[in-house]
Design a protein around this motif. Structure first.
Motif, PDB file in Angstrom:
ATOM      1  N   VAL A 174       7.398  -4.793  39.940  1.00 55.28           N
ATOM      2  CA  VAL A 174       8.172  -3.866  40.763  1.00 55.28           C
ATOM      3  C   VAL A 174       8.443  -4.456  42.148  1.00 55.28           C
ATOM      4  O   VAL A 174       9.572  -4.375  42.664  1.00 55.28           O
ATOM      5  CB  VAL A 174       7.421  -2.524  40.888  1.00 55.28           C
ATOM      6  N   THR A 175       7.434  -5.073  42.743  1.00 52.33           N
ATOM      7  CA  THR A 175       7.593  -5.677  44.065  1.00 52.33           C
ATOM      8  C   THR A 175       8.634  -6.789  44.043  1.00 52.33           C
ATOM      9  O   THR A 175       9.457  -6.911  44.964  1.00 52.33           O
ATOM     10  CB  THR A 175       6.252  -6.234  44.568  1.00 52.33           C
ATOM     11  N   ALA A 176       8.615  -7.604  42.981  1.00 53.88           N
ATOM     12  CA  ALA A 176       9.576  -8.702  42.872  1.00 53.88           C
ATOM     13  C   ALA A 176      11.003  -8.179  42.777  1.00 53.88           C
ATOM     14  O   ALA A 176      11.920  -8.709  43.429  1.00 53.88           O
ATOM     15  CB  ALA A 176       9.241  -9.555  41.652  1.00 53.88           C
ATOM     16  N   ILE A 177      11.204  -7.139  41.990  1.00 54.33           N
ATOM     17  CA  ILE A 177      12.554  -6.609  41.818  1.00 54.33           C
ATOM     18  C   ILE A 177      13.048  -5.952  43.107  1.00 54.33           C
ATOM     19  O   ILE A 177      14.189  -6.182  43.541  1.00 54.33           O
ATOM     20  CB  ILE A 177      12.590  -5.600  40.655  1.00 54.33           C
ATOM     21  N   ILE A 178      12.198  -5.144  43.717  1.00 51.07           N
ATOM     22  CA  ILE A 178      12.601  -4.490  44.973  1.00 51.07           C
ATOM     23  C   ILE A 178      12.869  -5.536  46.052  1.00 51.07           C
ATOM     24  O   ILE A 178      13.839  -5.425  46.821  1.00 51.07           O
ATOM     25  CB  ILE A 178      11.515  -3.493  45.426  1.00 51.07           C
ATOM     26  N   GLY A 179      12.034  -6.583  46.096  1.00 53.77           N
ATOM     27  CA  GLY A 179      12.261  -7.661  47.062  1.00 53.77           C
ATOM     28  C   GLY A 179      13.591  -8.350  46.839  1.00 53.77           C
ATOM     29  O   GLY A 179      14.335  -8.633  47.793  1.00 53.77           O
ATOM     30  N   MET A 180      13.934  -8.605  45.562  1.00 54.37           N
ATOM     31  CA  MET A 180      15.206  -9.241  45.241  1.00 54.37           C
ATOM     32  C   MET A 180      16.369  -8.345  45.658  1.00 54.37           C
ATOM     33  O   MET A 180      17.377  -8.827  46.213  1.00 54.37           O
ATOM     34  CB  MET A 180      15.258  -9.508  43.734  1.00 54.37           C
ATOM     35  N   ILE A 181      16.259  -7.053  45.413  1.00 53.93           N
ATOM     36  CA  ILE A 181      17.336  -6.125  45.776  1.00 53.93           C
ATOM     37  C   ILE A 181      17.535  -6.081  47.294  1.00 53.93           C
ATOM     38  O   ILE A 181      18.671  -6.139  47.787  1.00 53.93           O
ATOM     39  CB  ILE A 181      17.019  -4.711  45.231  1.00 53.93           C
ATOM     40  N   LEU A 182      16.440  -5.994  48.034  1.00 58.53           N
ATOM     41  CA  LEU A 182      16.548  -5.924  49.499  1.00 58.53           C
ATOM     42  C   LEU A 182      17.111  -7.214  50.088  1.00 58.53           C
ATOM     43  O   LEU A 182      17.977  -7.183  50.980  1.00 58.53           O
ATOM     44  CB  LEU A 182      15.175  -5.619  50.107  1.00 58.53           C
ATOM     45  N   ILE A 183      16.622  -8.367  49.592  1.00 58.12           N
ATOM     46  CA  ILE A 183      17.149  -9.648  50.088  1.00 58.12           C
ATOM     47  C   ILE A 183      18.617  -9.790  49.737  1.00 58.12           C
ATOM     48  O   ILE A 183      19.451 -10.206  50.565  1.00 58.12           O
ATOM     49  CB  ILE A 183      16.343 -10.824  49.496  1.00 58.12           C
ATOM     50  N   GLY A 184      18.973  -9.412  48.495  1.00 54.73           N
ATOM     51  CA  GLY A 184      20.368  -9.504  48.070  1.00 54.73           C
ATOM     52  C   GLY A 184      21.276  -8.610  48.896  1.00 54.73           C
ATOM     53  O   GLY A 184      22.390  -9.014  49.268  1.00 54.73           O
ATOM     54  N   LEU A 185      20.818  -7.395  49.190  1.00 52.98           N
ATOM     55  CA  LEU A 185      21.615  -6.502  50.034  1.00 52.98           C
ATOM     56  C   LEU A 185      21.823  -7.097  51.424  1.00 52.98           C
ATOM     57  O   LEU A 185      22.910  -6.990  52.005  1.00 52.98           O
ATOM     58  CB  LEU A 185      20.918  -5.137  50.146  1.00 52.98           C
ATOM     59  N   GLY A 186      20.783  -7.730  51.939  1.00 51.58           N
ATOM     60  CA  GLY A 186      20.912  -8.372  53.244  1.00 51.58           C
ATOM     61  C   GLY A 186      21.922  -9.495  53.225  1.00 51.58           C
ATOM     62  O   GLY A 186      22.733  -9.645  54.163  1.00 51.58           O
ATOM     63  N   VAL A 187      21.900 -10.285  52.149  1.00 49.72           N
ATOM     64  CA  VAL A 187      22.866 -11.383  52.025  1.00 49.72           C
ATOM     65  C   VAL A 187      24.289 -10.837  51.940  1.00 49.72           C
ATOM     66  O   VAL A 187      25.217 -11.366  52.578  1.00 49.72           O
ATOM     67  CB  VAL A 187      22.540 -12.234  50.777  1.00 49.72           C
ATOM     68  N   ILE A 188      24.502  -9.784  51.170  1.00 50.96           N
ATOM     69  CA  ILE A 188      25.837  -9.226  50.968  1.00 50.96           C
ATOM     70  C   ILE A 188      26.369  -8.559  52.235  1.00 50.96           C
ATOM     71  O   ILE A 188      27.535  -8.746  52.614  1.00 50.96           O
ATOM     72  CB  ILE A 188      25.827  -8.211  49.800  1.00 50.96           C
ATOM     73  N   THR A 189      25.527  -7.797  52.899  1.00 54.09           N
ATOM     74  CA  THR A 189      25.994  -7.019  54.056  1.00 54.09           C
ATOM     75  C   THR A 189      25.939  -7.780  55.372  1.00 54.09           C
ATOM     76  O   THR A 189      26.818  -7.611  56.237  1.00 54.09           O
ATOM     77  CB  THR A 189      25.155  -5.724  54.197  1.00 54.09           C
ATOM     78  N   LEU A 190      24.930  -8.639  55.549  1.00 48.31           N
ATOM     79  CA  LEU A 190      24.763  -9.363  56.818  1.00 48.31           C
ATOM     80  C   LEU A 190      25.258 -10.794  56.748  1.00 48.31           C
ATOM     81  O   LEU A 190      25.471 -11.421  57.792  1.00 48.31           O
ATOM     82  CB  LEU A 190      23.284  -9.343  57.238  1.00 48.31           C
ATOM     83  N   GLY A 191      25.410 -11.324  55.544  1.00 46.63           N
ATOM     84  CA  GLY A 191      25.986 -12.655  55.391  1.00 46.63           C
ATOM     85  C   GLY A 191      25.059 -13.800  55.716  1.00 46.63           C
ATOM     86  O   GLY A 191      25.527 -14.928  55.929  1.00 46.63           O
ATOM     87  N   PHE A 192      23.718 -13.580  55.770  1.00 46.95           N
ATOM     88  CA  PHE A 192      22.827 -14.703  56.065  1.00 46.95           C
ATOM     89  C   PHE A 192      22.577 -15.531  54.805  1.00 46.95           C
ATOM     90  O   PHE A 192      22.885 -15.130  53.699  1.00 46.95           O
ATOM     91  CB  PHE A 192      21.510 -14.212  56.673  1.00 46.95           C
TER      92      PHE A 192
END
Length: 496
Positions: A174-192
């Motif tokens: 669960v931690t791995a999936i939630i971590g992937m979702i949060l990092i991915g959202l950051g990449v998509i919205t913030l562009g880092f």
């Protein structure tokens, strides 16, 4: 155990709608049951198998997971209604026996037992190969032996320890999936990160559309997606050891939609928005591909650790369920009587021990002869897992029919839309099985089914003959007792 003994066993347990006392310790609490339910729905099918599905269907795989997720929820609600009617550790095997006949219960119990033995073999073998990611010098057989013995030891201590281990295994996933979702959202919205320039939700339709392989390509992935959810029904086996099954199990089942929505659909939306679907290939984890595109050098190692825990979680669940299934079969006269024995801690150690021994033998065979013959046996696990779902749904239909006739009390946890939703789920599974026969890659899963059906038929006939012989052996004594009674009665009548 004869059929007479079986009736006594049932009579001692049954008050419809109550949890029978089967000798187990009720050591699984709400927190553990919830995570066992989550862990059953998240496995290597998502972390590794999704790559093949994405390559075959493109972004439309998200829709496939949503549709199959709905069917899985309907199956679980049908199981939940049966569990609230009579929560037993035999679960769908016991319901198949009650509503579809003793032969179906026999086939379901032994088939589900074989499913977990074979799954345990593959998962322990896989776990050993994952260890080599960090140290290739460790022999696979050594890792497999250590994992098997360690998990077996844990299953011999108490059911509470088993539940606690499953809790932490599930937490890792669960931690791995939630971590992937949060990092991915950051990449998509913030562009880092280096993926920030191309990451966008438009990737879901900008490379050939949402259905780049057509509707047919999406339909052909349904069997892959179904396999990803195998073992979600394991929560039903915990009914006999849950602290408060009437309260805990409905909560666990009702979380199925949001679990599938977050961990499968949510994760895939983010991954396919960070990495174009054209990058994915069979055998490549979509999580690894996403981490590599983002530029996290530790991404592959993280995913490898998560997949290792997923494999160990599955093997641990296999050891748990096999012992309970063998004991349920034995209690109903459909397995060796010594499987009914429980340890001082209320654990079915004989059944678990035999299953673990077969797992070790299977691991050895897999190492020595990793050819097509073994692959045929492993592929049978997929169709045998779906058999449990079919039995759940058919049993639910029979149960509802008896409730409508006033023969059984209604459950406190009714499946929505039944019986129509139950029939829909059955039809969907039938469609997937037909597609398995059409797809050359999946057809192998069906080859072993006729052979296993023959084995089950022969085994059941042997049991029937044994019971008939036992009945015939007691008949002369019964006739003698009746004759003696008649003679005494006749004498008394003459005197009178």
């Amino acid at each position: 155990m004869t059929s007479v003994q079986v009736d006594k066993h049932r009579d001692g347990n049954e008050a419809a709608g109550e949890a029978p006392e089967e000798g187990y310790q009720r050591g699984l609490g709400n927190r553990q049951i919830q995570m066992i339910a989550i862990g059953g729905a998240i496995g290597t099918g998502l972390f590794l198998g999704a790559g093949k599905a994405i390559s075959k269907a493109g972004p439309s795989i998200i829709l496939a997971y949503a549709i199959v997720g709905l069917v899985i929820f309907l199956i679980m609600r049908a199981l939940g209604e049966l569990l609230m009617y009579r929560p037993v550790s035999g679960s769908f095997s016991e319901y198949g026996r009650e509503f579809l006949g003793p032969f179906i219960g026999f086939v379901t119990g032994w088939t589900y037992w074989l499913f977990w033995v074979v799954t345990g073999i593959t998962e322990v073998t896989a776990a050993a190969t994952y260890v080599q990611y960090w140290n290739k010098g460790i022999p696979q057989w050594a890792s497999a032996l250590v994992f098997t013995v360690a998990l077996f030891g844990i299953n011999l201590i108490s059911v509470k320890i088993f539940g606690e281990l499953e809790f932490w295994f599930s937490m890792v996933k669960v931690t791995a999936i939630i971590g992937m979702i949060l990092i991915g959202l950051g990449v998509i919205t913030l562009g880092f990160s280096k993926a920030g320039d191309t990451a966008s939700f438009t990737l879901l339709w900008s490379h050939g559309g949402f259905f780049p392989k057509g509707i047919g390509g999406t339909l052909m992935t349904l069997q892959i997606v179904m396999f990803a959810f195998l073992a979600v029904e394991l929560v039903g086996v915990t009914a006999g050891e849950a602290t408060d099954p009437k309260k805990v199990l409905p909560k666990a089942i009702n979380t199925v939609p949001w679990r599938i929505g977050l961990f499968y659909i949510g994760a895939l939306i983010i991954i396919l928005s960070v990495v174009s679907w054209t990058v994915f290939k069979p055998g490549v984890s979509p999580f690894v591909a996403a981490f590599q595109r983002i530029g996290l050098p530790a991404g592959a190692g993280i995913v490898n650790f998560v997949v290792l825990t997923a494999a160990l979680s599955s093997a641990n669940s296999g050891m748990y369920s096999t012992g309970r299934m063998l004991r349920d079969l034995a209690l109903n006269g459909q397995g060796p009587k010594f499987f009914t024995k429980l340890s001082k801690n209320g654990l079915p150690t004989w059944g678990t021990g035999l299953s673990v021994a077969l797992m070790l033998v299977g691991v050895y065979i897999n190492y020595q002869w990793p050819g097509d013959a073994f692959n045929y046996v492993v592929s049978f696990a997929t169709i045998s897992g779906m058999w449990a779902w079919i039995v759940i749904l058919l049993s639910h239909l029979r149960y509802r029919a008896k409730v409508n006739r006033g023969e059984l009390p209604p459950s406190d946890f009714r499946a929505p839309g039944a019986p129509f939703t139950t029939i829909f789920a059955l039809a969907f599974i039938a469609m997937v099985i037909v597609m398995m026969g059409v797809d050359p890659d999946a057809r192998i899963s069906l080859y072993a089914a006729p052979l296993w059906a023959i084995v089950m038929g022969v085994g059941y006939l042997a049991i029937k003959r044994r019971d008939a012989a036992a009945l015939a052996a007691t008949a002369p004594a019964d006739r003698g007792a009746k004759a003696g009674g008649a003679k005494a009665g006749g004498t008394k009548g003459t005197k009178d």
